[in-house]
Design a protein around this motif. Structure first.
Motif, PDB file in Angstrom:
ATOM      1  N   PHE A 208      19.649 -52.463   8.663  1.00 54.89           N
ATOM      2  CA  PHE A 208      19.146 -53.400   7.661  1.00 54.89           C
ATOM      3  C   PHE A 208      18.014 -54.255   8.234  1.00 54.89           C
ATOM      4  O   PHE A 208      17.049 -54.591   7.560  1.00 54.89           O
ATOM      5  CB  PHE A 208      20.298 -54.288   7.167  1.00 54.89           C
ATOM      6  N   ASP A 209      18.193 -54.607   9.507  1.00 51.15           N
ATOM      7  CA  ASP A 209      17.214 -55.505  10.132  1.00 51.15           C
ATOM      8  C   ASP A 209      16.097 -54.766  10.861  1.00 51.15           C
ATOM      9  O   ASP A 209      15.145 -55.396  11.332  1.00 51.15           O
ATOM     10  CB  ASP A 209      17.918 -56.435  11.125  1.00 51.15           C
ATOM     11  N   GLN A 210      16.238 -53.442  11.004  1.00 50.30           N
ATOM     12  CA  GLN A 210      15.240 -52.705  11.789  1.00 50.30           C
ATOM     13  C   GLN A 210      13.982 -52.457  10.986  1.00 50.30           C
ATOM     14  O   GLN A 210      13.910 -52.692   9.782  1.00 50.30           O
ATOM     15  CB  GLN A 210      15.815 -51.363  12.272  1.00 50.30           C
ATOM     16  N   ASP A 211      12.919 -51.900  11.667  1.00 48.69           N
ATOM     17  CA  ASP A 211      11.606 -51.705  11.071  1.00 48.69           C
ATOM     18  C   ASP A 211      11.502 -50.433  10.255  1.00 48.69           C
ATOM     19  O   ASP A 211      10.435 -50.133   9.751  1.00 48.69           O
ATOM     20  CB  ASP A 211      10.541 -51.654  12.166  1.00 48.69           C
ATOM     21  N   GLY A 222      15.906 -58.932 -11.755  1.00 43.06           N
ATOM     22  CA  GLY A 222      14.811 -58.823 -10.823  1.00 43.06           C
ATOM     23  C   GLY A 222      14.748 -59.930  -9.785  1.00 43.06           C
ATOM     24  O   GLY A 222      13.837 -59.923  -8.934  1.00 43.06           O
ATOM     25  N   GLN A 223      15.668 -60.878  -9.791  1.00 43.97           N
ATOM     26  CA  GLN A 223      15.673 -61.941  -8.786  1.00 43.97           C
ATOM     27  C   GLN A 223      16.080 -61.354  -7.434  1.00 43.97           C
ATOM     28  O   GLN A 223      17.094 -60.677  -7.316  1.00 43.97           O
ATOM     29  CB  GLN A 223      16.656 -63.041  -9.176  1.00 43.97           C
ATOM     30  N   ILE A 224      15.245 -61.613  -6.407  1.00 43.62           N
ATOM     31  CA  ILE A 224      15.533 -61.071  -5.078  1.00 43.62           C
ATOM     32  C   ILE A 224      16.697 -61.832  -4.477  1.00 43.62           C
ATOM     33  O   ILE A 224      16.669 -63.069  -4.350  1.00 43.62           O
ATOM     34  CB  ILE A 224      14.298 -61.170  -4.170  1.00 43.62           C
ATOM     35  N   VAL A 225      17.758 -61.094  -4.100  1.00 41.43           N
ATOM     36  CA  VAL A 225      18.950 -61.684  -3.497  1.00 41.43           C
ATOM     37  C   VAL A 225      18.887 -61.626  -1.980  1.00 41.43           C
ATOM     38  O   VAL A 225      19.238 -62.579  -1.287  1.00 41.43           O
ATOM     39  CB  VAL A 225      20.223 -60.967  -4.015  1.00 41.43           C
ATOM     40  N   ASP A 226      18.427 -60.501  -1.446  1.00 44.86           N
ATOM     41  CA  ASP A 226      18.365 -60.348   0.005  1.00 44.86           C
ATOM     42  C   ASP A 226      17.225 -59.392   0.349  1.00 44.86           C
ATOM     43  O   ASP A 226      16.860 -58.514  -0.441  1.00 44.86           O
ATOM     44  CB  ASP A 226      19.703 -59.807   0.551  1.00 44.86           C
ATOM     45  N   LEU A 227      16.684 -59.560   1.553  1.00 42.50           N
ATOM     46  CA  LEU A 227      15.577 -58.726   2.009  1.00 42.50           C
ATOM     47  C   LEU A 227      15.613 -58.679   3.522  1.00 42.50           C
ATOM     48  O   LEU A 227      15.770 -59.727   4.174  1.00 42.50           O
ATOM     49  CB  LEU A 227      14.235 -59.301   1.533  1.00 42.50           C
ATOM     50  N   ASN A 228      15.502 -57.486   4.070  1.00 32.79           N
ATOM     51  CA  ASN A 228      15.524 -57.399   5.539  1.00 32.79           C
ATOM     52  C   ASN A 228      14.145 -57.709   6.114  1.00 32.79           C
ATOM     53  O   ASN A 228      13.177 -57.944   5.399  1.00 32.79           O
ATOM     54  CB  ASN A 228      16.027 -56.022   5.988  1.00 32.79           C
ATOM     55  N   GLU A 229      14.071 -57.689   7.443  1.00 33.27           N
ATOM     56  CA  GLU A 229      12.823 -58.065   8.109  1.00 33.27           C
ATOM     57  C   GLU A 229      11.691 -57.086   7.784  1.00 33.27           C
ATOM     58  O   GLU A 229      10.539 -57.494   7.615  1.00 33.27           O
ATOM     59  CB  GLU A 229      13.042 -58.138   9.623  1.00 33.27           C
ATOM     60  N   ALA A 230      12.024 -55.785   7.724  1.00 34.01           N
ATOM     61  CA  ALA A 230      10.988 -54.807   7.399  1.00 34.01           C
ATOM     62  C   ALA A 230      10.444 -55.042   6.004  1.00 34.01           C
ATOM     63  O   ALA A 230       9.235 -54.956   5.754  1.00 34.01           O
ATOM     64  CB  ALA A 230      11.533 -53.390   7.532  1.00 34.01           C
ATOM     65  N   GLY A 231      11.332 -55.378   5.074  1.00 33.23           N
ATOM     66  CA  GLY A 231      10.881 -55.667   3.718  1.00 33.23           C
ATOM     67  C   GLY A 231      10.018 -56.906   3.663  1.00 33.23           C
ATOM     68  O   GLY A 231       9.009 -56.950   2.936  1.00 33.23           O
ATOM     69  N   ARG A 239       9.426 -65.172   6.438  1.00 39.37           N
ATOM     70  CA  ARG A 239      10.856 -65.033   6.756  1.00 39.37           C
ATOM     71  C   ARG A 239      11.556 -64.314   5.619  1.00 39.37           C
ATOM     72  O   ARG A 239      11.096 -64.327   4.480  1.00 39.37           O
ATOM     73  CB  ARG A 239      11.506 -66.399   6.968  1.00 39.37           C
ATOM     74  N   CYS A 240      12.654 -63.688   5.962  1.00 41.60           N
ATOM     75  CA  CYS A 240      13.418 -62.980   4.935  1.00 41.60           C
ATOM     76  C   CYS A 240      13.896 -63.948   3.851  1.00 41.60           C
ATOM     77  O   CYS A 240      13.919 -63.605   2.658  1.00 41.60           O
ATOM     78  CB  CYS A 240      14.629 -62.283   5.562  1.00 41.60           C
ATOM     79  N   GLU A 241      14.273 -65.171   4.258  1.00 40.63           N
ATOM     80  CA  GLU A 241      14.815 -66.138   3.300  1.00 40.63           C
ATOM     81  C   GLU A 241      13.783 -66.540   2.247  1.00 40.63           C
ATOM     82  O   GLU A 241      14.137 -66.916   1.120  1.00 40.63           O
ATOM     83  CB  GLU A 241      15.317 -67.383   4.028  1.00 40.63           C
ATOM     84  N   ASP A 242      12.460 -66.474   2.616  1.00 41.20           N
ATOM     85  CA  ASP A 242      11.436 -66.902   1.672  1.00 41.20           C
ATOM     86  C   ASP A 242      11.380 -66.010   0.436  1.00 41.20           C
ATOM     87  O   ASP A 242      10.934 -66.438  -0.627  1.00 41.20           O
ATOM     88  CB  ASP A 242      10.065 -66.904   2.360  1.00 41.20           C
ATOM     89  N   ALA A 243      11.815 -64.758   0.583  1.00 40.36           N
ATOM     90  CA  ALA A 243      11.744 -63.833  -0.548  1.00 40.36           C
ATOM     91  C   ALA A 243      12.752 -64.183  -1.630  1.00 40.36           C
ATOM     92  O   ALA A 243      12.579 -63.778  -2.779  1.00 40.36           O
ATOM     93  CB  ALA A 243      11.969 -62.396  -0.066  1.00 40.36           C
TER      94      ALA A 243
END
Length: 833
Positions: A208-211, A222-231, A239-243
């Motif tokens: 999940f966290d890899q590239d 369509g609300q973003i709940v989570d996003l990994n670093e590659a995303g 940062r992932c949290e900003d998404a």
């Protein structure tokens, strides 16, 4: 887009293995998207999959043979144990040891699935069997052969995998073995499942966290709940949290793409292989390959959309570059004047460029699937087939050849083709044929070759004529001298007359050779060709006979030409005689005149033609015509298709020479059974027609008493000329070479009134002699003698326009008249050309 299905299994197994035991819906999404990734993106993803410890192998292996160790110093007891194990239906093999040393060695050499043995052995340090198992084979089930179970001083690490059986009750051994092995299998499976779950959790989080790819979760709106670093990196979030403050609709270039994705997931639960144009947080475009699946975690949590984003921007750019290069290549290919065809190993056409149509006249579809050898000229087919077979046998080889190919209109076109064998090149898998139409080029080459051949033959003919003219001068001159001495009733006069006539006929032949060589003496005048043809009509009708109809078509407003009228008449007469001979049973001879404007397009089709205004005279007949071989040699001297003694073969060569010497051009077209046509182009001039000028000298005999310096390297000719001049009262000084003549000029103090010299002589030419002698005797006039025409030797101007000359062969009277005329002329003609 090209799918890389060949790599799907390896990469999918690699990634799915990382998710073992977790989120089956997400695994399905991963498998779908990987199965449809472009090959270059697939390799990129595969390279970034994190490497971790391998997933533990499941302990249950069907058909595995059990290794069992039996420890007993009683061989009979060991055999009884083996016999009882055989009744259990197990697939096993046994090792039987009877001493402590053998027991320890066996534990070091092999891993056993089960150990059956006595608690102590001879030479063992007390009850050490269980302790040795704990030390060297921990976890291996152990069945003790004793009347009661003895744990020993160290005890058993895993007592649930230990049991005992009395040697007196070995019938219970199969049941105990089955229970312990089943318990062992269950424990191993439990341990494997726990380890697999732990590794899957670790890998899921790592993945999940890899590239490798962007992984996201979003609500159904369509609300973003989570996003990994590659995303986050793909979309430009620091940062992932900003998404999590944004919606999927905000990152798409086109809102309808996201709406389509969300609607598709709600209706069909998933979507994969969906290319979408996104916008990073900084506004930069990015292309992504997206997948999405609807995941329901149960009543406690609302369903969410889980998916993967792969950054394919570089791949899209490369794809566009490939498309751009392909469009450029196809444009160049289709716009090229050279045609390109792809054929298989049998010669069947599988592709052709658009240039095929103008070259061969066929539409592309008309030749698709057809064999190229169908339209090859029969005479060229064997050679072309051999070349083709050579190419097929040699991969990546090339061959260039020329052949005739039938145009759609039925004509034969000359083609130059380059064939290259690319059958083993996967991107082509064909033989590539590049070819062009060289029909016009071949025609120009043939015309140039013909012109060069005629030029060479002309130089040879001119040289021969020069030598013959020297001989004929002596023959005709001596004949005249003999005839002067013979009385009218002498019987020798008839023989001498025959000698002179033969010499005159030979002189006529040399004049024709000189005409062909463009070295004949000309008296050019401004002529009206209509008038010339009209004046000859009566004579032509008598020449061609009653069976041949003469038709004259005079062009209105015809331009003037500058040529020798006698030579033009000779051209018309020779062509009329040839036409008569080509129509033995009658036909029609047509002579037509017209004005012609030769433009650049005409020049491109013919050799050495200057654009401008010409007068065209066409002489056509309806006779038997000529084949290609005859046409190619028609203008050669002495070439004739007539019977022996029916022609000299100099008629057309004389025509050719006269036309060329008149600065004109002549073309011949003829086919067997379709008659012959000659087209003669003569340059038009803006001058009025001239009156005919009479050439020659008075017939009466002339005499003189002046001094003549005679220079001639041919002994017979020099002796003749000396006699002619001396007989007419001249004082003759004779020399064989230019050097001898200069010596005479130095030693002779009296005036030398005229120098009569040959032009071509060894050592010192007549021109050089004239210049040198002029310094010693400036009063001397010069008369040049030449076997060539006028002031030309080998086609080059060598005498000035005011130089005086007499052409060989000439008669004694003509020479006397010429010398007397020059001596009676005031002034001195120029000595330099």
């Amino acid at each position: 887009m090209q799918n890389a299905y060949g790599q799907t299994s390896i990469l999918a197994q690699k990634i799915v293995g990382s998710y073992a035991g977790e989120r089956p819906v997400t695994l399905c999404v991963i498998y779908h998207i990987i199965g449809r990734m472009p090959e270059n993106a697939l390799h990129s993803v595969a390279d970034r999959v994190p490497v971790a410890a391998p997933v533990p192998v499941h302990p249950q292996e069907t058909g595995v043979r059990l290794e069992i160790l039996i420890v007993s110093d009683d061989s009979q007891l060991g055999k009884r144990c083996i016999a009882m194990l055989n009744t259990a239906g197990l697939n096993f093999s046994t090792d039987l040891v009877s001493s402590w040393a053998e027991f320890e060695a066996a534990l070091k050499l092999k891993k056993y699935a089960l150990i059956i043995g006595e608690p102590d052995l001879p030479s063992s340090p007390g009850n050490q069997t269980a302790e040795a198992i704990n030390r060297s084979a921990a976890g291996t089930p152990f069945i003790q052969l004793s009347d009661y179970f003895n744990y020993g001083p160290a005890g058993i690490v895993r007592p649930e995998l230990a049991d005992w059986v009395s040697p007196r009750e070995l019938v219970r051994l199969p049941l105990i073995v089955a229970r312990i092995l089943e318990l062992k299998r269950h424990q191993d499976e439990t341990a494997w499942a726990n380890r697999a779950r732990r590794l899957a959790q670790e890998r899921y989080q790592s993945l999940f966290d890899q590239d490798m790819a962007g992984v996201y979760r979003a609500s159904l709106e369509g609300q973003i709940v989570d996003l990994n670093e590659a995303g986050a990196r793909i979309l430009g979030y620091p940062r992932c949290e900003d998404a999590r403050m944004h919606r999927l609709q905000e990152i798409a270039s086109r809102q309808e793409d996201i709406e389509y994705l969300l609607r598709r997931v709600r209706e069909r639960k998933s979507i994969d292989h969906f290319e979408i144009d996104l916008r990073r947080l900084d506004g930069q475009p990015v292309w992504a390959l997206a997948s999405a699946s609807l995941v329901d975690y149960g009543p406690e949590s609302p369903p969410v959309i889980e998916g993967i984003l792969l950054d394919i921007t570089q791949w899209k750019r490369a794809e566009e570059a490939v498309r751009r290069d392909e469009r450029r290549f196809r444009t160049l290919l289709e716009k090229s004047s050279d045609a390109i065809s792809l054929i298989d190993s049998t010669g069947r056409v599988i592709y052709s460029s658009h240039a095929v149509s103008p070259i061969l006249g066929y539409d592309i579809d008309e030749r698709m699937g057809k064999n190229i050898f169908e339209l090859v000229h029969p005479d060229d087919a064997p050679q072309i087939l051999s070349v083709f077979q050579t190419i097929v046998r040699r991969p990546f080889s090339s061959q260039v050849t020329q052949l005739r190919y039938r145009h759609k209109n039925g004509s034969w076109r000359w083609i130059e083709a380059l064939g290259t064998n690319l059958l083993d090149e996967p991107s082509v898998s064909a033989i590539v044929i590049n070819y062009r139409d060289i029909t016009e080029q071949r025609g120009l080459q043939e015309q140039l070759f013909q012109a060069q051949k005629m030029e060479a033959v002309g130089r040879l003919a001119g040289g021969v004529a020069h030598d013959f003219n020297n001989l004929l001068t002596a023959i005709l001159g001596y004949s005249d001298m003999v005839l002067e001495k013979l009385p009218p009733d002498s019987s020798l006069r008839r023989y001498t007359d025959q000698i002179k006539k033969a010499g005159e006929r030979a002189a006529s032949l040399t004049r024709q050779l000189l005409a062909f060589s463009r070295l004949q003496v000309m008296a050019p005048q401004v002529l009206d060709l209509n008038a010339v043809v009209s004046e000859m009509s009566g004579m032509l009708r008598r020449v061609i006979g009653e069976d041949v109809k003469l038709k004259v078509i005079s062009g209105p407003g015809l331009g003037r030409v500058k040529a020798d009228p006698a030579q033009i008449e000779q051209v018309i007469l020779n062509l009329a005689v040839n036409a008569r001979d080509a129509m033995p049973v009658g036909g029609e001879l047509i002579i037509q005149t017209s004005n012609s404007l030769v433009e650049e397009g005409f020049v491109r089709d013919h050799v050495r033609v200057q654009p401008g205004k010409y007068v065209l005279m066409e002489v056509s007949d309806t006779g038997c015509g000529m084949d290609g071989e005859t046409r190619s040699r028609a203008f050669e001297p002495f070439f004739t298709t007539k019977e022996k003694d029916k022609g000299t073969g100099l008629g057309l060569s004389t025509v050719y020479g006269i036309v060329k010497q008149s600065s004109g051009y002549i073309w011949l077209s003829s086919e067997p059974g379709k008659g012959t046509q000659f087209k003669i182009y003569l340059p038009a001039v803006d001058e009025d027609p001239s009156g005919l000028r009479t050439a020659g000298f008075p017939v009466q005999e002339v005499r003189g008493s002046e001094t003549v310096l005679l220079v001639e390297d041919e002994d017979s000719v020099r002796e003749l000329l000396r006699r002619v001049l001396a007989s007419r009262g001249y004082h003759v000084l004779e020399a064989r070479t230019g050097e001898e003549s200069l010596a005479l000029c130095r030693s002779h103090r009296a005036p030398i009134h005229i120098i009569l010299t040959d032009v071509v002589m060894p050592q010192l030419s007549g021109l050089e002699l004239a210049r040198a002698a002029g310094e010693l005797h400036p009063e001397s006039k010069v008369l040049f003698m030449t076997g060539y025409a006028g002031n030309k030797i080998g086609g080059a101007e060598v005498l000035g326009s005011d130089a005086l000359f007499i052409q060989k062969p000439f008669s004694a009277e003509a020479l006397a008249q010429k010398v007397r005329s020059i001596l009676d002329t005031n002034g001195h003609p120029a000595r330099d050309p």
